[in-house]
Write a protein that holds these residues in place. Structure first.
Motif, mmCIF file in Angstrom:
data_model
loop_
_atom_site.group_PDB
_atom_site.id
_atom_site.type_symbol
_atom_site.label_atom_id
_atom_site.label_comp_id
_atom_site.label_asym_id
_atom_site.label_seq_id
_atom_site.Cartn_x
_atom_site.Cartn_y
_atom_site.Cartn_z
ATOM 1 N N ILE C 15 27.786 4.196 -2.789
ATOM 2 C CA ILE C 15 27.891 4.315 -1.480
ATOM 3 C C ILE C 15 28.824 5.538 -1.463
ATOM 4 O O ILE C 15 29.774 5.719 -2.190
ATOM 5 N N TYR C 16 28.409 6.550 -0.655
ATOM 6 C CA TYR C 16 29.338 7.848 -0.406
ATOM 7 C C TYR C 16 30.316 7.512 0.725
ATOM 8 O O TYR C 16 29.812 7.054 1.854
ATOM 9 N N GLY C 17 31.566 8.206 0.537
ATOM 10 C CA GLY C 17 32.489 7.922 1.790
ATOM 11 C C GLY C 17 32.702 6.629 2.114
ATOM 12 O O GLY C 17 32.461 5.576 1.339
ATOM 13 N N ALA C 22 30.186 6.023 5.977
ATOM 14 C CA ALA C 22 29.490 5.675 4.726
ATOM 15 C C ALA C 22 27.910 5.984 4.555
ATOM 16 O O ALA C 22 27.488 5.621 5.435
ATOM 17 N N VAL C 23 27.682 6.435 3.425
ATOM 18 C CA VAL C 23 26.256 6.591 3.152
ATOM 19 C C VAL C 23 25.824 5.875 2.137
ATOM 20 O O VAL C 23 26.378 6.197 0.974
ATOM 21 N N THR C 24 24.856 5.165 2.094
ATOM 22 C CA THR C 24 24.422 4.224 1.080
ATOM 23 C C THR C 24 23.407 5.046 0.466
ATOM 24 O O THR C 24 22.264 5.251 0.890
ATOM 25 N N ALA C 25 23.512 5.624 -0.816
ATOM 26 C CA ALA C 25 22.676 6.532 -1.553
ATOM 27 C C ALA C 25 21.839 6.004 -2.370
ATOM 28 O O ALA C 25 20.722 6.287 -2.648
ATOM 29 N N LEU C 26 22.197 4.851 -2.833
ATOM 30 C CA LEU C 26 21.327 3.915 -3.584
ATOM 31 C C LEU C 26 21.586 2.455 -3.669
ATOM 32 O O LEU C 26 23.023 2.184 -3.396
ATOM 33 N N PRO C 44 11.031 11.680 -1.956
ATOM 34 C CA PRO C 44 11.293 12.977 -1.104
ATOM 35 C C PRO C 44 12.783 13.232 -1.272
ATOM 36 O O PRO C 44 13.600 12.618 -1.717
ATOM 37 N N SER C 45 13.191 14.320 -0.305
ATOM 38 C CA SER C 45 14.605 14.793 -0.299
ATOM 39 C C SER C 45 15.531 13.805 0.200
ATOM 40 O O SER C 45 15.186 13.188 0.986
ATOM 41 N N GLY C 46 16.560 13.518 -0.447
ATOM 42 C CA GLY C 46 17.534 12.722 0.070
ATOM 43 C C GLY C 46 17.299 11.337 -0.371
ATOM 44 O O GLY C 46 18.159 10.372 0.146
ATOM 45 N N CYS C 47 16.542 10.900 -1.146
ATOM 46 C CA CYS C 47 16.131 9.485 -1.510
ATOM 47 C C CYS C 47 17.183 9.225 -2.523
ATOM 48 O O CYS C 47 17.377 7.783 -2.905
ATOM 49 N N GLY C 48 17.867 10.081 -3.098
ATOM 50 C CA GLY C 48 19.083 9.452 -4.173
ATOM 51 C C GLY C 48 18.754 9.901 -5.474
ATOM 52 O O GLY C 48 19.323 9.252 -6.478
ATOM 53 N N LYS C 49 18.012 10.685 -5.965
ATOM 54 C CA LYS C 49 17.456 11.150 -7.195
ATOM 55 C C LYS C 49 18.636 11.771 -7.753
ATOM 56 O O LYS C 49 19.046 11.256 -8.930
ATOM 57 N N THR C 50 19.320 12.627 -7.236
ATOM 58 C CA THR C 50 20.443 13.518 -8.101
ATOM 59 C C THR C 50 21.660 12.381 -8.186
ATOM 60 O O THR C 50 22.097 12.512 -9.256
ATOM 61 N N THR C 51 21.692 11.804 -7.271
ATOM 62 C CA THR C 51 22.827 10.570 -7.217
ATOM 63 C C THR C 51 22.732 9.700 -8.527
ATOM 64 O O THR C 51 23.668 9.629 -8.940
ATOM 65 N N LEU C 52 21.462 9.303 -8.749
ATOM 66 C CA LEU C 52 21.386 8.403 -9.946
ATOM 67 C C LEU C 52 21.438 9.178 -11.337
ATOM 68 O O LEU C 52 22.017 8.668 -12.003
ATOM 69 N N ASP C 165 17.675 18.145 -13.534
ATOM 70 C CA ASP C 165 17.450 17.679 -12.102
ATOM 71 C C ASP C 165 16.856 18.901 -11.250
ATOM 72 O O ASP C 165 17.359 19.910 -11.353
ATOM 73 N N GLU C 166 15.514 18.695 -10.933
ATOM 74 C CA GLU C 166 14.729 19.743 -10.483
ATOM 75 C C GLU C 166 14.696 20.818 -11.261
ATOM 76 O O GLU C 166 15.056 21.929 -10.571
ATOM 77 N N PRO C 167 14.569 20.976 -12.328
ATOM 78 C CA PRO C 167 14.786 22.199 -13.090
ATOM 79 C C PRO C 167 13.874 23.301 -12.767
ATOM 80 O O PRO C 167 14.100 24.590 -12.877
ATOM 81 N N THR C 198 12.096 15.196 -9.706
ATOM 82 C CA THR C 198 11.277 16.072 -9.073
ATOM 83 C C THR C 198 10.842 15.711 -7.518
ATOM 84 O O THR C 198 10.914 14.461 -7.274
ATOM 85 N N HIS C 199 10.674 16.401 -6.721
ATOM 86 C CA HIS C 199 10.151 15.890 -5.433
ATOM 87 C C HIS C 199 8.393 16.188 -5.244
ATOM 88 O O HIS C 199 7.814 16.030 -4.373
ATOM 89 N N ASP C 200 8.201 16.906 -6.743
ATOM 90 C CA ASP C 200 6.765 17.450 -6.554
ATOM 91 C C ASP C 200 5.944 16.626 -7.165
ATOM 92 O O ASP C 200 6.050 16.307 -8.525
HETATM 93 N N1 LIG Z 1 28.875 14.046 -2.250
HETATM 94 C C1 LIG Z 1 28.173 13.110 -1.237
HETATM 95 N N2 LIG Z 1 29.011 12.872 -0.257
HETATM 96 C C2 LIG Z 1 28.210 12.045 0.785
HETATM 97 N N3 LIG Z 1 26.867 11.896 0.839
HETATM 98 C C3 LIG Z 1 26.252 12.196 -0.196
HETATM 99 C C4 LIG Z 1 26.834 13.142 -1.184
HETATM 100 N N4 LIG Z 1 25.731 13.521 -2.013
HETATM 101 C C5 LIG Z 1 24.975 12.964 -1.700
HETATM 102 N N5 LIG Z 1 24.751 12.276 -0.404
HETATM 103 C C6 LIG Z 1 23.891 11.460 0.401
HETATM 104 O O1 LIG Z 1 23.252 10.697 -0.549
HETATM 105 C C7 LIG Z 1 22.073 10.509 -0.017
HETATM 106 C C8 LIG Z 1 21.219 10.811 -1.659
HETATM 107 O O2 LIG Z 1 21.311 12.152 -1.956
HETATM 108 P P1 LIG Z 1 20.736 13.023 -3.321
HETATM 109 O O3 LIG Z 1 21.439 14.088 -3.497
HETATM 110 O O4 LIG Z 1 20.932 11.708 -4.279
HETATM 111 O O5 LIG Z 1 19.153 12.901 -2.820
HETATM 112 P P2 LIG Z 1 18.066 13.827 -3.849
HETATM 113 O O6 LIG Z 1 17.099 12.676 -4.007
HETATM 114 O O7 LIG Z 1 18.709 14.331 -5.075
HETATM 115 O O8 LIG Z 1 17.385 14.968 -2.673
HETATM 116 P P3 LIG Z 1 16.748 16.358 -2.997
HETATM 117 O O9 LIG Z 1 15.375 16.132 -3.443
HETATM 118 O O10 LIG Z 1 17.104 17.101 -1.696
HETATM 119 O O11 LIG Z 1 17.864 17.004 -4.051
HETATM 120 C C9 LIG Z 1 21.416 11.537 0.838
HETATM 121 O O12 LIG Z 1 21.513 11.108 2.131
HETATM 122 C C10 LIG Z 1 22.920 12.484 0.961
HETATM 123 O O13 LIG Z 1 23.087 12.819 2.123
#
Ligand SMILES: Nc1ncnc2c1ncn2[C@@H]1O[C@H](COP(=O)(O)OP(=O)(O)OP(=O)(O)O)[C@@H](O)[C@H]1O
Ligand SMILES: [Mg+2]
Lengths: 284, 269, 370
Positions: C15-17, C22-26, C44-52, C165-167, C198-200
């Protein structure tokens, strides 16, 4: 923490001193410089009144006149720098990239060089037998000095010369962001060049104009060098009056009161400046 | 097309106006410099080219002392202010925290307060704590107003820096300190240099604050020039002023070159 | 082959913030990545891949759950203490170092001997086919070349797992396709586990051993590319990967691996991965059929008749849209291999045939099967 030293230094040697100065303005003056112990609002009374022999207060506008002159000169300097600076900024922004960079650099150089020297240079031009008078003597147009120096004109000229870069730079910055497509669109709609500037350019770069005006006004108001070098110390401005209280006049409380007054005026100006900048951020 | 050709024929008043402006901006300085090479003792009467006023100025012990004082003050103030500003910028750019805004405001305060107010307030402060006036008091006052000038380019450089570079460093087995030393600091160096140059320029040119907080024997170059100007126009002032002017211009050109290099280096792509 | 998983993600939540923002990313992520696997996180974008990825690399800490690397807990380890390296989306090459210095950075920080460092750098440059570029600065390279150097830099310390990460997202199409082969080759040659984001979907399909399809912070399906495509488990996965027709049918008979359904008054036998059917409340099921699996046959020969409303020539394929007699629209793809010259025209009436097991029952909760 890394922030500590910077914040503490500024706090200890700027915030506290200003506070102390404020306190000083409510204390009796020590005739040898500095302040005596005790409480007194004499300094603030002195801004408006003079004490007669029998201790009665007589309204005395002499200091108010100086403050008023400072404000008028600062306003005039602001208007002049705007009138000159805007066309120059407008010209610079229309130049090709390389030339633009060079011209901007030329505008900034004087800003970073010593104000004292720049004011002094004007003595060489305006003074008796200076660059202006000498040829006129030679041609027989004048036979006595024009007395260009040591007056409001010379002070005003010094203010304009000192602070015009601070008018041009913010205006340039806002002009640079202008979408020139808009101007072309306006030309396309048969607008004349003058009305394009009035109806489109000026409104869109108003934040830059306002920022420049406030900067020039605030700095001119607190300027010390132009009046003391080009005004010859005869025509005082607020800063000279303040400096005088802390040196020859040895009336620190009164100097403190004057400084507080200046700070209030500058504070109001800065407040608007920050508001304008804030607005600009919002627009972005 | 028609529009273009008619434009070309008509007089470009804007261009004339602007060029006149640049002449106005530089003519006084040009006059100052030219007459510093005038052989005649009366500053405004040109007779022949000579460098004697420079020699005279440099042999003047008071001027020598003033130059040394100025360099001492600017040197120390620059080093301390740049160090403090760098530390503050590193903290302020890393994370948002409570008091972030107020810290930024305090650091830029010296830019807002008129110099004369700073000058007399600092004087009152030193008087209140009975701190003796001299070079040290000037240096302290200079550090204060140099901090925001050093801070600005460093901060700008940091905010333009790609944060993932630090992460890349940490990912590649560098600890916090190693990341700072091998990644952040080398990339920040041009910003620090630019900040130091600005501090130096501001300090070496300062007049009013030095005037108020300088004790006897702590005359800096601008103070000396001021005292000479009060005695009237002289070619010696022209010479000394030209020297000070050249120091500033050299520094500002150095600053310009450094910040140009900045722009090129931050962005890899 | 190692029996222990390269990475185990257990019950992870991020959870961010805090407070209102608060945003639940995963949420509740379970994941096992095998050794030497080319594993892809797709979504898709924003689904939490980078976070993981950032959790695995150590740039972020999970709010809950744990992550294991070859059986070892990673909790409390700084990024520089984890034998895991990242290839960043923007490459993040150090602009003040030469290419060789960039590649040697990780080795230096690990305290390797100079001799070993120089031989590894040479080896890495060779590996990414950039041997002559060691002395250049990063800004003297093209995007694709920078990409290779970023790879070499991350591989040089021989990490146990490489995170990407999406290299390829910053490269143009041609280069992207070439780099797919390159990445696959690098993974094979080095034997390092790759976790690729990737999102591709095409990128994911062509390179991965297994794919985890993510949406809104959770994993929707984790399988080999073929399974993901042929047997999507829910609507999201079916829709996200490739084109699909979704049709509603009623279940008439449940068999292991099969589901006999009624659709448009005829019988359709759909593939079914669920082991039990909960038919008590509702016996409706949603089926997914890929457009290329549908057949257009002569009138009255299929499960239903339909009218061709659109026929688009696409070179190797013809994209056809038909409207069934009961009103449903279907997309059909017909291979352009017929040489008889007979072409299906708009306005034709045709039969629609869904061959046995070419439709898949979507078995997640919403469809009533589990
Ligand atoms: N540092 C942060 N602070 C707050 N929220 C964040 C932060 N980083 C990511 N998020 C939120 O967490 C969620 C997942 O983000 P993440 O970057 O993991 O997505 P992603 O799947 O990598 O997307 P993309 O394909 O656009 O890179 C999004 O809703 C994003 O807004
Ligand atoms: Mg991402």
């Amino acid at each position: 923490m890394g922030l500590g030293p910077a914040i503490l230094t500024i706090f200890a040697f700027m915030v506290i001193p200003i506070f102390i100065l404020g306190v000083f303005s409510f204390m009796p003056a020590d005739p040898y410089g500095g302040v005596d112990k005790g409480f007194s609002y004499e300094a603030w009374v002195q801004l408006f009144f003079e004490r007669d022999l029998d201790d009665s207060l007589i309204f005395d506008p002499v200091y108010l006149q100086i403050i008023f002159r400072s404000i008028v000169l600062a306003v005039l300097a602001t208007i002049t720098t705007l009138a000159v600076g805007f066309p120059v900024a407008w010209y610079i922004v229309q130049q090709p990239a390389k030339k633009r960079e060079l011209l901007l650099f030329l505008v900034t150089i004087p800003f970073w060089t010593n104000l004292l020297i720049r004011a002094y240079a004007w003595i060489l031009i305006l003074g008796k037998n200076g660059m202006i008078e000498k040829p006129l003597y030679g041609l027989g147009i004048i036979d006595e000095s024009l007395e260009l120096m040591y007056g409001n004109l010379a002070i005003g000229l010094g203010l304009v010369y000192s602070y015009i870069p601070l008018m041009i730079l913010p205006i340039y910055a806002s002009l640079e962001k202008l979408d020139f497509g808009l101007i072309e669109a306006a030309h396309d709609l048969y607008a004349k060049r003058y009305s394009v500037i009035r109806k489109i350019v000026i409104p869109l770069c108003l934040p830059g104009i306002i920022a420049g005006c406030i900067l020039v006004f605030v700095l001119s108001l607190g300027d010390f060098i132009s009046p003391s070098i080009l005004g010859g110390g005869k025509k005082m401005m607020l800063s000279n009056l303040i400096q005088f209280q802390f040196s020859s006049a040895r009336n620190w409380p009164f100097g403190g009161a004057l400084t507080m007054l200046l700070l209030i005026m500058v504070g109001i100006g800065s407040f608007f400046y920050i508001r304008v900048l804030g607005k600009r951020e919002e627009i972005k | 097309m028609k529009n273009l050709s008619s434009k070309r024929k008509s007089i470009n008043w804007l261009k004339i106006f602007s060029n006149t402006f640049f002449v106005y901006l530089y003519a006084p300085i040009a006059v100052l410099i030219i007459y510093s090479f005038n052989d005649n003792r009366i500053a405004q009467v040109w007779t022949a080219f000579s460098t004697k006023w420079y020699l005279k100025a440099f042999n003047n012990e008071d001027i020598q002392r003033a130059i040394i004082n100025s360099l001492k003050v600017a040197g120390v103030a620059t080093i301390v202010a740049t160090l403090f500003a760098t530390m503050a910028a590193l903290v302020l750019s890393s994370k948002r925290f409570r008091g972030h805004g107020i810290s930024n405001a305090i650091i830029s305060l010296p830019l807002l307060v008129p110099e004369i107010a700073t000058a007399v307030a600092t004087l009152s402060f030193f008087a209140a704590i009975e701190f003796p006036l001299g070079l040290t008091s000037i240096i302290i006052a200079h550090i204060v107003f140099c901090i925001p000038f050093a801070f600005m380019p460093i901060r700008a450089r940091l905010s333009g820096m790609d944060q993932t570079l630090q992460e890349a460093g940490r990912d590649l087995y560098a600890n916090e300190w190693q990341v700072f030393w091998h990644v952040t600091f080398p990339l920040l160096k041009p910003g620090i240099l630019a900040g130091a140059i600005l501090s130096f320029i501001i300090s070496i040119d300062d007049f009013i604050i030095s005037l108020m907080v300088a004790g006897a024997g702590a005359t800096t170059l601008p103070l000396y020039i001021y005292s000479m100007i009060r005695l009237g126009v002289s070619p010696e002032i022209n010479a000394v002023s030209t020297v000070l002017f050249c120091i500033s211009v050299t520094a500002i050109i150095a600053y310009w070159l450094v910040s140009k290099q900045n722009e090129e280096k931050v962005h890899v792509h | 082959m190692n029996d222990i998983n390269a990475i185990s993600v257990k019950n992870v939540e991020k959870i961010y913030g805090g407070g209102k923002q608060a945003v639940t990313a995963l949420k509740d992520i379970h994941l096992e990545i095998r050794d030497r696997e080319f594993f892809t996180l797709l979504g898709p974008s924003g689904c939490g891949k980078t976070t993981l990825l950032r959790l695995i690399a150590g740039f972020e800490q999970p709010n809950q759950g744990e992550i294991l690397l070859f059986g070892d807990h990673l909790e409390g380890l700084e990024p520089y203490q984890r034998p895991v390296n990242t290839v960043f989306q923007s490459y993040s090459l150090f602009p003040h170092m030469t290419i060789a210095e960039n590649i040697s950075f990780g080795l230096k920080m690990q305290g390797k001997m100079q001799k070993e460092i120089s031989s590894t750098v040479a080896e890495m440059l060779e590996l990414v086919k950039m041997a002559e570029y060691g002395e250049r600065m990063p800004n003297q390279l093209s995007g694709g070349q920078q990409q290779r150097i970023a790879l070499a830099r991350a591989l040089a310390p021989r990490p146990k797992v490489l995170l990407l990460d999406e290299p390829l997202s910053a490269l143009d199409l041609k280069l992207r396709q070439a780099m797919r082969h390159e990445l696959k080759r690098l993974q094979r040659d080095t034997g390092i586990t790759f976790v690729f984001v990737t999102h591709d979907q095409e990128e994911a399909m062509s390179m991965s051993d297994r794919i985890a399809v993510m949406s809104q912070g959770s994993i929707q399906q984790l399988d080999a590319p073929e399974t993901i495509y042929e047997r999507p488990c829910n609507e999201f996965v079916a829709n996200f990967i490739g084109d699909v027709n979704l049709i509603d049918a009623s279940v008439s008979e449940f068999q292991p691996g099969k589901l006999v359904c009624q659709w448009a008054g005829s019988q359709v036998v759909a593939a079914n991965t669920a082991t039990t059917a909960d038919l008590s409340s509702e016996n409706r099921v949603r089926l997914a059929v890929r457009p290329e699996k549908l057949r257009l046959v002569t009138k009255d020969q299929g499960q239903t008749n339909a009218q061709v409303t659109e026929s688009m020539y696409m070179g190797t394929d013809r994209y056809i849209t038909v409207t069934c007699d009961h009103g449903e629209n279907l997309e059909v793809r017909v291979q352009n291999s017929d040489v008889s010259g007979e072409v299906i025209q708009e306005g034709d009436t045709v039969g629609v045939f869904i061959p046995e097991l070419s439709a898949v029952a979507l078995t997640d909760q919403q469809s009533g099967l589990s």
